[in-house]
Design a protein around this motif. Sequence first.
Motif, PDB file in Angstrom:
ATOM      1  N   ALA A  35       0.909  -1.131  -0.037  1.00 36.76           N
ATOM      2  CA  ALA A  35       0.129  -0.035   0.088  1.00 36.76           C
ATOM      3  C   ALA A  35       0.940   1.114   0.035  1.00 36.76           C
ATOM      4  N   GLU A  36       1.946   1.122   0.629  1.00 38.20           N
ATOM      5  CA  GLU A  36       2.892   2.394   0.601  1.00 38.20           C
ATOM      6  C   GLU A  36       3.543   2.643  -0.869  1.00 38.20           C
ATOM      7  N   VAL A  37       3.732   1.660  -1.487  1.00 35.74           N
ATOM      8  CA  VAL A  37       4.125   1.688  -2.979  1.00 35.74           C
ATOM      9  C   VAL A  37       2.965   2.592  -3.858  1.00 35.74           C
ATOM     10  N   GLY A  38       1.792   1.853  -3.562  1.00 32.07           N
ATOM     11  CA  GLY A  38       0.616   2.430  -3.917  1.00 32.07           C
ATOM     12  C   GLY A  38       0.293   3.913  -3.841  1.00 32.07           C
ATOM     13  N   ALA A  39       0.616   4.301  -2.638  1.00 32.86           N
ATOM     14  CA  ALA A  39      -0.002   5.592  -2.114  1.00 32.86           C
ATOM     15  C   ALA A  39       1.325   6.583  -2.208  1.00 32.86           C
ATOM     16  N   THR A  40       2.608   6.271  -2.054  1.00 39.24           N
ATOM     17  CA  THR A  40       3.651   7.258  -2.468  1.00 39.24           C
ATOM     18  C   THR A  40       4.371   7.311  -3.957  1.00 39.24           C
ATOM     19  N   GLY A  41       4.130   6.198  -4.703  1.00 37.76           N
ATOM     20  CA  GLY A  41       4.933   6.229  -5.801  1.00 37.76           C
ATOM     21  C   GLY A  41       3.998   7.162  -6.946  1.00 37.76           C
ATOM     22  N   GLY A  42       4.852   7.982  -7.693  1.00 40.32           N
ATOM     23  CA  GLY A  42       4.312   8.971  -8.473  1.00 40.32           C
ATOM     24  C   GLY A  42       3.995   8.382  -9.817  1.00 40.32           C
ATOM     25  N   GLU A  43       3.343   9.416 -10.741  1.00 38.43           N
ATOM     26  CA  GLU A  43       3.254   9.151 -12.074  1.00 38.43           C
ATOM     27  C   GLU A  43       2.511   7.927 -12.524  1.00 38.43           C
ATOM     28  N   ASP A  44       1.635   7.695 -11.712  1.00 34.31           N
ATOM     29  CA  ASP A  44       0.303   6.714 -12.142  1.00 34.31           C
ATOM     30  C   ASP A  44      -0.529   7.502 -13.245  1.00 34.31           C
ATOM     31  N   TYR A  45      -0.748   8.742 -12.963  1.00 35.92           N
ATOM     32  CA  TYR A  45      -1.398   9.544 -13.679  1.00 35.92           C
ATOM     33  C   TYR A  45      -2.931   9.180 -13.893  1.00 35.92           C
ATOM     34  N   GLU A  46      -3.332   8.489 -12.548  1.00 39.37           N
ATOM     35  CA  GLU A  46      -4.894   8.184 -12.464  1.00 39.37           C
ATOM     36  C   GLU A  46      -5.400   9.781 -11.945  1.00 39.37           C
ATOM     37  N   LEU A  47      -6.826   9.440 -11.648  1.00 41.11           N
ATOM     38  CA  LEU A  47      -7.411  10.754 -11.141  1.00 41.11           C
ATOM     39  C   LEU A  47      -8.017  10.351  -9.775  1.00 41.11           C
TER      40      LEU A  47
END
Length: 291
Positions: A232-244
């Motif tokens: 969950a930390e990767v999902g929350a803090t990783g950038g550049e997914d460019y979802e909304l």
Amino acid sequence: MRGSGDDAAVVRARPYAVTSVDTMVEGVHFRLGQASPADVGHRALAAALSDLAAMGADAGEAYVALGVPEGLGSGAVLELVGAMEALAARTGTTIAGGDLVRAPALTIAVTVVGWADDEAQLVGRDGAQVGDRVGVTGSVGASAAGLAILEGRATGPDALVERHLRPEPRIAEGRALAAAGAHAMIDLSDGIATDAAHIARRSGVRIEIDLDALPLADGVAEVAQQLGVPAAEVGATGGEDYELCVCLGVSETARVAGVTWVGGVVPGTAGVAFSSAGRSRSLAGYEHRVG
């Protein structure tokens, strides 16, 4: 319309122009070798268009300034531009002009202009209301996991690398969420740990996010395990997914599809709070690397 070939572009305007500028520099936002020129061109335009998606605007025109270093041949430049043209065609964007100069490092500056017929059709960061649900489109963590694979820090599926190299701006999703009555919206360029906080501060509200509810992309959990960090930390803090990330009234949530609801807007001091398994968690979002 008059585009490339004249001294300036001429376009037929709609009532409201939505304009954003995004710049990517080699060594800060990407490294050639890990990313091809085509990947770089795609990512630069996608990042700029994602800002239009976050406002709920229709895509319009893009203006591209390229700074090209010694040693990067014309074939690589054409590959970069070709990938931008392909993404532009898929998103209904016209590359209407730009500039080409020599530079010490490959630099791509993209100005995008989107359009709306009524200001009320557009969504900012400042409209979140107590009682709203907070959701995200698609899945998160893919770009950060893909970067870890590219850098040799982990192994994982090619799809994660593709999500990092070739993100897709959520133009259609942004328009649909705006039409459904979204109160606030932002694109996840820096991770929800940072971007939800931008909404909270601009709106003057408290946002609570359940990390266990984040829709992680397939393979992220396995990469996170190799990195020794919670998925969950990767999902929350990783950038550049460019979802909304969107804030929407409860009664309107049934009108939208493709959104995972991960939290809510509650009374309290402006800011964002995260929890996992019922316990508070402290997180910091993505920062663009230098060097």
